[in-house]
Design a protein around this motif. Structure first.
Motif, PDB file in Angstrom:
ATOM      1  N   ASP A 248     -42.049  10.457  19.943  1.00  0.00           N
ATOM      2  CA  ASP A 248     -42.181  11.559  18.994  1.00  0.00           C
ATOM      3  C   ASP A 248     -41.812  11.055  17.608  1.00  0.00           C
ATOM      4  OD1 ASP A 248     -42.318  14.057  17.799  1.00  0.00           O
ATOM      5  OD2 ASP A 248     -40.194  14.477  18.241  1.00  0.00           O
ATOM      6  N   GLY A 249     -42.735  11.114  16.703  1.00  0.00           N
ATOM      7  CA  GLY A 249     -42.459  10.803  15.302  1.00  0.00           C
ATOM      8  C   GLY A 249     -41.860   9.434  15.089  1.00  0.00           C
ATOM      9  N   GLY A 250     -42.430   8.405  15.740  1.00  0.00           N
ATOM     10  CA  GLY A 250     -41.924   7.047  15.535  1.00  0.00           C
ATOM     11  C   GLY A 250     -40.664   6.749  16.303  1.00  0.00           C
ATOM     12  N   VAL A 251     -40.227   7.637  17.182  1.00  0.00           N
ATOM     13  CA  VAL A 251     -39.035   7.382  17.988  1.00  0.00           C
ATOM     14  C   VAL A 251     -39.399   7.525  19.463  1.00  0.00           C
ATOM     15  CG1 VAL A 251     -36.702   8.144  18.571  1.00  0.00           C
ATOM     16  CG2 VAL A 251     -37.465   8.170  16.183  1.00  0.00           C
ATOM     17  N   ALA A 252     -39.040   6.508  20.229  1.00  0.00           N
ATOM     18  CA  ALA A 252     -39.265   6.578  21.673  1.00  0.00           C
ATOM     19  C   ALA A 252     -37.918   6.775  22.352  1.00  0.00           C
ATOM     20  CB  ALA A 252     -39.920   5.295  22.166  1.00  0.00           C
ATOM     21  N   VAL A 262     -32.157   6.458  25.701  1.00  0.00           N
ATOM     22  CA  VAL A 262     -31.806   5.643  24.541  1.00  0.00           C
ATOM     23  C   VAL A 262     -32.921   5.790  23.521  1.00  0.00           C
ATOM     24  CG1 VAL A 262     -31.437   3.294  23.708  1.00  0.00           C
ATOM     25  CG2 VAL A 262     -30.454   4.011  25.905  1.00  0.00           C
ATOM     26  N   GLN A 263     -32.539   6.173  22.302  1.00  0.00           N
ATOM     27  CA  GLN A 263     -33.539   6.380  21.252  1.00  0.00           C
ATOM     28  C   GLN A 263     -33.770   5.088  20.489  1.00  0.00           C
ATOM     29  OE1 GLN A 263     -33.200   9.989  18.853  1.00  0.00           O
ATOM     30  NE2 GLN A 263     -31.390  10.505  20.075  1.00  0.00           N
ATOM     31  N   VAL A 264     -35.049   4.777  20.253  1.00  0.00           N
ATOM     32  CA  VAL A 264     -35.369   3.558  19.536  1.00  0.00           C
ATOM     33  C   VAL A 264     -36.592   3.800  18.658  1.00  0.00           C
ATOM     34  CG1 VAL A 264     -36.736   2.638  21.463  1.00  0.00           C
ATOM     35  CG2 VAL A 264     -35.790   1.068  19.759  1.00  0.00           C
ATOM     36  N   ALA A 265     -36.551   3.196  17.468  1.00  0.00           N
ATOM     37  CA  ALA A 265     -37.687   3.341  16.556  1.00  0.00           C
ATOM     38  C   ALA A 265     -38.836   2.466  17.028  1.00  0.00           C
ATOM     39  CB  ALA A 265     -37.276   2.922  15.146  1.00  0.00           C
ATOM     40  N   THR A 266     -40.054   2.977  16.931  1.00  0.00           N
ATOM     41  CA  THR A 266     -41.215   2.152  17.272  1.00  0.00           C
ATOM     42  C   THR A 266     -42.433   2.651  16.535  1.00  0.00           C
ATOM     43  OG1 THR A 266     -42.653   1.355  19.019  1.00  0.00           O
ATOM     44  CG2 THR A 266     -41.671   3.504  19.356  1.00  0.00           C
ATOM     45  N   GLN A 267     -43.292   1.726  16.148  1.00  0.00           N
ATOM     46  CA  GLN A 267     -44.544   2.091  15.487  1.00  0.00           C
ATOM     47  C   GLN A 267     -45.657   2.255  16.516  1.00  0.00           C
ATOM     48  OE1 GLN A 267     -44.434   2.761  12.206  1.00  0.00           O
ATOM     49  NE2 GLN A 267     -42.254   2.250  12.435  1.00  0.00           N
ATOM     50  N   ALA A 268     -45.435   1.618  17.690  1.00  0.00           N
ATOM     51  CA  ALA A 268     -46.501   1.610  18.697  1.00  0.00           C
ATOM     52  C   ALA A 268     -46.669   2.995  19.304  1.00  0.00           C
ATOM     53  CB  ALA A 268     -46.159   0.603  19.787  1.00  0.00           C
ATOM     54  N   SER A 269     -47.895   3.311  19.709  1.00  0.00           N
ATOM     55  CA  SER A 269     -48.122   4.537  20.462  1.00  0.00           C
ATOM     56  C   SER A 269     -48.051   4.169  21.936  1.00  0.00           C
ATOM     57  CB  SER A 269     -49.489   5.137  20.122  1.00  0.00           C
ATOM     58  OG  SER A 269     -50.509   4.226  20.434  1.00  0.00           O
ATOM     59  N   ILE A 270     -47.115   4.798  22.617  1.00  0.00           N
ATOM     60  CA  ILE A 270     -46.830   4.395  23.993  1.00  0.00           C
ATOM     61  C   ILE A 270     -47.350   5.465  24.937  1.00  0.00           C
ATOM     62  CG2 ILE A 270     -44.975   3.804  25.611  1.00  0.00           C
ATOM     63  CD1 ILE A 270     -43.443   3.466  22.670  1.00  0.00           C
ATOM     64  N   PRO A 271     -48.169   5.060  25.912  1.00  0.00           N
ATOM     65  CA  PRO A 271     -48.658   6.047  26.878  1.00  0.00           C
ATOM     66  C   PRO A 271     -47.510   6.572  27.739  1.00  0.00           C
ATOM     67  CG  PRO A 271     -49.275   3.817  27.547  1.00  0.00           C
ATOM     68  CD  PRO A 271     -48.664   3.703  26.189  1.00  0.00           C
ATOM     69  N   GLY A 272     -47.570   7.811  28.118  1.00  0.00           N
ATOM     70  CA  GLY A 272     -46.544   8.414  28.948  1.00  0.00           C
ATOM     71  C   GLY A 272     -46.411   7.672  30.272  1.00  0.00           C
ATOM     72  N   GLY A 273     -45.165   7.528  30.730  1.00  0.00           N
ATOM     73  CA  GLY A 273     -44.924   6.867  32.010  1.00  0.00           C
ATOM     74  C   GLY A 273     -44.839   5.364  31.904  1.00  0.00           C
ATOM     75  N   ALA A 274     -45.108   4.805  30.718  1.00  0.00           N
ATOM     76  CA  ALA A 274     -45.010   3.357  30.563  1.00  0.00           C
ATOM     77  C   ALA A 274     -43.545   2.927  30.603  1.00  0.00           C
ATOM     78  CB  ALA A 274     -45.639   2.930  29.245  1.00  0.00           C
ATOM     79  N   ARG A 275     -43.335   1.662  30.972  1.00  0.00           N
ATOM     80  CA  ARG A 275     -41.973   1.132  30.938  1.00  0.00           C
ATOM     81  C   ARG A 275     -41.775   0.327  29.658  1.00  0.00           C
ATOM     82  NH1 ARG A 275     -38.597   0.955  35.301  1.00  0.00           N
ATOM     83  NH2 ARG A 275     -37.639  -0.956  34.486  1.00  0.00           N
ATOM     84  N   GLY A 276     -40.550   0.282  29.210  1.00  0.00           N
ATOM     85  CA  GLY A 276     -40.280  -0.471  27.995  1.00  0.00           C
ATOM     86  C   GLY A 276     -38.852  -0.976  27.980  1.00  0.00           C
ATOM     87  N   THR A 277     -38.567  -1.842  27.022  1.00  0.00           N
ATOM     88  CA  THR A 277     -37.236  -2.412  26.886  1.00  0.00           C
ATOM     89  C   THR A 277     -36.758  -2.205  25.457  1.00  0.00           C
ATOM     90  OG1 THR A 277     -37.681  -4.088  28.544  1.00  0.00           O
ATOM     91  CG2 THR A 277     -35.881  -4.551  27.017  1.00  0.00           C
ATOM     92  N   VAL A 278     -35.522  -1.803  25.336  1.00  0.00           N
ATOM     93  CA  VAL A 278     -34.918  -1.747  24.016  1.00  0.00           C
ATOM     94  C   VAL A 278     -34.118  -3.042  23.836  1.00  0.00           C
ATOM     95  CG1 VAL A 278     -33.353  -0.508  22.490  1.00  0.00           C
ATOM     96  CG2 VAL A 278     -34.747   0.755  24.151  1.00  0.00           C
TER      97      VAL A 278
END
Lengths: 369, 297
Positions: A248-252, A262-278
Motif C-alpha cells: 500500500d502506497g510504497g510500503v509492503a 514488518v513494514q518496509v518501503a518498496t517501489q516494486a509492485s508485489i503480487p498478493g501472496g508472494a514471498r519476500g525478504t526484508v
C-alpha cells in the motif's frame, strides 16, 4: 566504447559450470571488482581475460577486438598474481626489466622506465634486492611495478592482498586507489573480501555459482542488494522472510515468524501472496530501553513503525562497536549494532537486559523471491 | 644416569657404527693408498719394504714425477675427461626432455615413468654392458642397417663394436638415470605461476624456457652433471668390454697398474689424482648449486 566487453561467456569443467553466461563491460580508467566466494567463477573469468583459459561460449573483446585467437603473451593486459610470481633468480630491477625485454624496448630506455615504475610503487632504491629479501608487501609492489612498466591497457589483479596481514592490507588498499588514479589504467580486481571490494571499486560485480548476482556501485550493492545472496555476502544483514500480506502506497508488510508484520518501503509492485525478504543492516536498527516516540510527520522515517520488545541473547564486543543479538518473545533474532561512542562505558547493554529494537520503514530493503 | 648423559649415549649408539664402518673401509684404505703412492714398487710387483736394508725409510715422489713427466698419462687423463664430458652433455640433452615429461605428467603416470627410469638397475651392470655387445655386434640388425646404408653411398663398412662409439653409447645409457632423477626432483618443484607470469609479461615458449625454467633448474643440472661426470671419469668396465685398443681410459690404466703391471705406487698415484679431480668437481658443483639454492629461497 567500453574498454573490455565480456559477452555471454561460459566456461565448463566437466559437469561443473564455472562461469555461466556472464556479460559485463569495463570502462577505460575504471576500478572494476569481481567479488564472490571461492568457486564462484571470478578467477576463471579473470584467467579468460588474461588468456590462460578460453571460454566454451561467448566472446571477450578488448578495445573492440575479439581476443579468442590472441595468446596471453600478445594480449595488452597484465596480471598481478596472488602469489606475486616474482622470478626468484632475478633482482627486483631484472624482474621489472623482463617485460621491457620481451617487448624489445631499447636498452637505453629501460633504466628510466624501471626507475619510474619502482617510484610509482614507492620502491626506489630496491632495484638490487632479490625477491627473498623483500617483505610480502614489497613483493606485491614489485609485482605491480612489473605489470605496469609496459603501460598495459588494463591490469588484472587476482586477490593481490589476500596473503598480507590486515593492517598492511588496509595501507596497500589506499595505495592501490591512489596508484590507479595516477596511472589511469583500468583495473579488474578479483577478491572474496567484501570490505576490500567496497573500499576500492568504482563498480562491483557480485558473483555466485558462475553468474553475476548484481553489478552496481559499492553503495548500491550495500544499500540495495538485489538478492538474498548479495545482502548476506556483503556485510552483516538481518534477513527477515515471510509472505507479503499487504502492499500500500510504497510500503509492503511482510509477515515474519516471531515478529509479525514488518513494514518496509518498496517501489516494486508485489503480487498478493508472494514471498519476500526484508534486508535490514544492523547499524540501522535503534536499540534502547524504551520504545521511540512516534513521528507521524515523516512516515518513512518514523522509527515507531517497526518496534519490538526483546532480550539481549548474546553480544559481540568489537572495540569500536558492539553487536547485540536480541531475541523477541516470538523466537525471532534481530541483530543490532551500536557504536561504543559514549565515554566511560564499554557497552550499553548486558546479556539478559530487556530492550526495545525499532527501525523506520525506510531502513529496510525489500527483496522479492 | 642423567637425562643429558643418556641422550649423549643414545647419539653415540646411533652414529658410532656408520662412523666405524667409514673409518675401517674408507678412511683407512685411502690413507694406505696415499702412503703407497710414496713408496717404491717391489721387484716382482706390489710394494717394496717400507724400511730398506740400510734401515732407511723408503719414501719418495718418484711415481708422481713419472705421472707428470710422461705425457702419455696426461693424454689418457684428458681422454677420460673428454669421454666423461661428452657423456654428461648427451645425458643432459636426453634427460632434460624426459625429466620435463615426467614432472609434467599426472600423479599416476609419474610414478610409472620414474619406475621405468630406475628399472635398468634391477639387472646386473655387467650384464647390461654385455647386452650392448650383442646390440652393436657385427651380425645384429643395427650394424647391418648402418653398413647397408653406407654401402649404398659406396662407403666402406664400419665396426660399431669395440669402438669409441660403443663406449660412448654405453656410458650414456648407464648414466642416464643419474641425470634424470636430480633433474626431475628439481623440475617437479617449479611453480607454474612463474611460467604464467612470464607468459603474461610477453614471453613466448622459447623465452619462458631460457629465462625461467632453465636458470631455475641449474641446481638440478649441476647435481646430475656431477653424478654422471665423476663415475664416468673413472669407469673401466665399459671401455674394457666395448672399447677398441685406443679406448684405454684412466680407470683401465689404474686397473692395469694394480692387476697386470703390479706397480702399486704408480696405481695409487693415478687413483689419488682421479679422486682429487672428482672431489674438486663435486665440490664446485655443490658450491654452485648451494649458491643457486640460497638465491631461490
Amino acid at each position: 566504447m567500453a574498454l573490455l566487453e565480456i559477452q555471454g561467456v561460459t566456461r565448463r569443467f566437466g559437469d561443473f559450470t564455472a562461469v555461466d553466461d556472464v556479460s559485463l563491460a569495463v570502462e577505460p580508467g575504471e576500478f572494476f571488482t569481481l567479488l564472490g566466494p571461492s568457486g564462484c567463477g571470478k578467477t576463471t573469468l579473470l584467467r579468460m581475460i588474461a588468456g590462460f583459459d578460453l571460454p566454451d561460449a561467448g566472446r571477450i573483446l578488448l578495445s573492440g577486438d575479439d581476443l579468442a585467437t590472441t595468446p596471453p603473451e600478445l594480449r595488452p593486459v597484465r596480471t598481478v598474481f596472488q602469489s606475486y610470481a616474482l622470478f626468484p633468480h632475478m633482482s627486483v630491477a631484472a624482474n621489472v626489466a623482463f617485460p621491457l625485454q620481451m617487448a624489445r624496448v631499447p636498452p637505453g630506455e629501460r633504466k628510466a622506465r624501471i626507475e619510474a615504475a619502482l617510484e610509482d610503487v614507492r620502491l626506489t632504491g630496491f632495484d638490487k634486492r632479490y625477491p627473498h629479501e623483500l617483505s610480502g608487501g614489497q613483493k606485491q609492489r614489485v609485482a605491480i611495478a612489473r605489470a605496469l612498466v609496459t603501460h598495459p591497457t588494463m591490469l588484472l589483479l587476482d586477490e593481490p592482498l589476500a596473503a598480507l596481514d590486515a593492517k598492511l592490507r588496509e595501507d596497500l588498499s589506499i595505495e592501490l586507489i591512489n596508484l590507479q588514479k595516477e596511472v589511469g589504467i583500468a583495473f579488474v580486481y578479483v577478491t572474496h573480501d567484501q570490505t576490500e571490494a567496497l573500499a576500492l571499486s568504482h563498480r562491483i560485480a557480485v558473483m555466485n555459482h558462475g553468474r553475476i548476482e548484481q553489478l552496481d556501485e559499492p553503495s548500491k550493492i550495500y544499500g540495495y542488494p538485489r538478492t538474498r545472496f548479495v545482502a548476506d555476502f556483503i556485510g552483516h544483514c538481518n534477513l527477515l522472510s515471510g509472505p507479503v500480506i499487504q502492499t500500500d502506497g510504497g510500503v509492503a508488510i511482510v509477515d515474519v515468524e516471531g515478529l509479525g508484520g514488518v513494514q518496509v518501503a518498496t517501489q516494486a509492485s508485489i503480487p498478493g501472496g508472494a514471498r519476500g525478504t526484508v534486508a535490514l543492516r544492523p547499524e540501522k536498527i535503534r536499540i534502547a530501553t524504551s520504545a521511540p516516540a512516534e513521528n507521524p510527520a515523516s512516515p518513512l522515517a518514523d522509527p515507531h513503525a517497526n518496534h519490538y520488545r526483546g532480550t539481549v541473547h548474546d553480544l559481540l564486543y568489537m572495540g569500536d562497536v558492539t553487536v547485540y543479538r536480541v531475541g523477541t518473545p516470538g523466537g525471532a533474532i534481530v541483530e543490532a549494532l551500536l557504536a561504543n561512542s559514549q565515554t566511560g562505558r564499554a557497552k550499553f547493554f548486558e546479556v539478559g537486559d530487556a530492550v526495545e529494537v525499532s527501525w523506520p520503514v525506510a531502513a529496510g530493503h525489500f527483496i522479492a523471491e | 644416569m642423567t637425562a643429558r648423559a643418556s641422550k649423549r649415549l643414545a647419539r653415540w649408539a646411533v652414529t658410532a657404527p656408520p662412523l666405524l664402518y667409514l673409518l675401517v673401509f674408507f678412511a683407512a684404505p685411502t690413507l694406505i693408498m696415499v702412503l703407497a703412492s710414496f713408496r717404491s714398487p717391489a721387484e716382482f710387483g706390489g710394494l717394496a719394504p717400507l724400511v730398506d736394508e740400510a734401515g732407511k725409510l723408503d719414501l719418495n715422489v718418484d711415481s708422481y714425477v713419472r705421472f707428470v713427466t710422461e705425457p702419455v698419462f696426461m693424454r689418457v687423463f684428458a681422454k677420460s675427461a673428454g669421454y666423461a664430458t661428452v657423456t654428461t652433455l648427451f645425458c643432459l640433452l636426453l634427460a632434460y626432455p624426459l625429466a620435463t615429461l615426467i614432472a609434467s605428467s599426472g600423479r599416476k603416470y609419474r610414478d610409472l615413468l620414474l619406475l621405468l627410469v630406475i628399472l635398468p638397475f634391477w639387472s646386473n651392470f655387467l650384464i647390461r654392458i654385455y647386452a650392448w655387445m650383442i646390440i652393436l655386434g657385427p651380425n645384429a640388425a643395427l650394424a647391418k642397417l648402418v653398413n647397408g646404408t653406407l654401402a649404398l653411398f659406396g662407403a666402406p663398412p664400419v665396426p660399431l663394436l669395440f669402438s669409441g662409439f660403443a663406449v660412448l653409447v654405453c656410458l650414456v645409457y648407464v648414466h642416464l638415470p643419474f641425470m634424470v632423477l636430480p633433474l626431475y626432483a628439481n623440475l617437479e618443484k617449479h611453480d607454474q605461476a612463474l611460467l604464467d607470469a612470464a607468459q603474461d609479461l610477453g614471453a613466448n615458449a622459447w623465452q619462458r624456457f631460457w629465462r625461467i625454467t632453465f636458470p631455475l633448474s641449474l641446481p638440478g643440472v649441476y647435481a646430475g652433471a656431477a653424478l654422471v661426470f665423476i663415475p664416468a671419469l673413472g669407469i673401466f668396465a665399459i671401455p674394457d668390454i666395448l672399447g677398441g685398443p685406443e679406448d684405454t681410459l684412466i680407470g683401465n690404466l689404474i686397473k692395469q697398474q694394480f692387476l697386470e703391471t703390479r706397480d702399486w705406487p704408480f696405481g695409487s698415484v693415478l687413483s689419488i689424482v682421479l679422486t682429487v679431480a672428482a672431489l674438486v668437481l663435486a665440490g664446485s658443483a655443490a658450491w654452485v648449486a648451494r649458491r643457486g639454492a640460497r638465491r631461490d629461497a
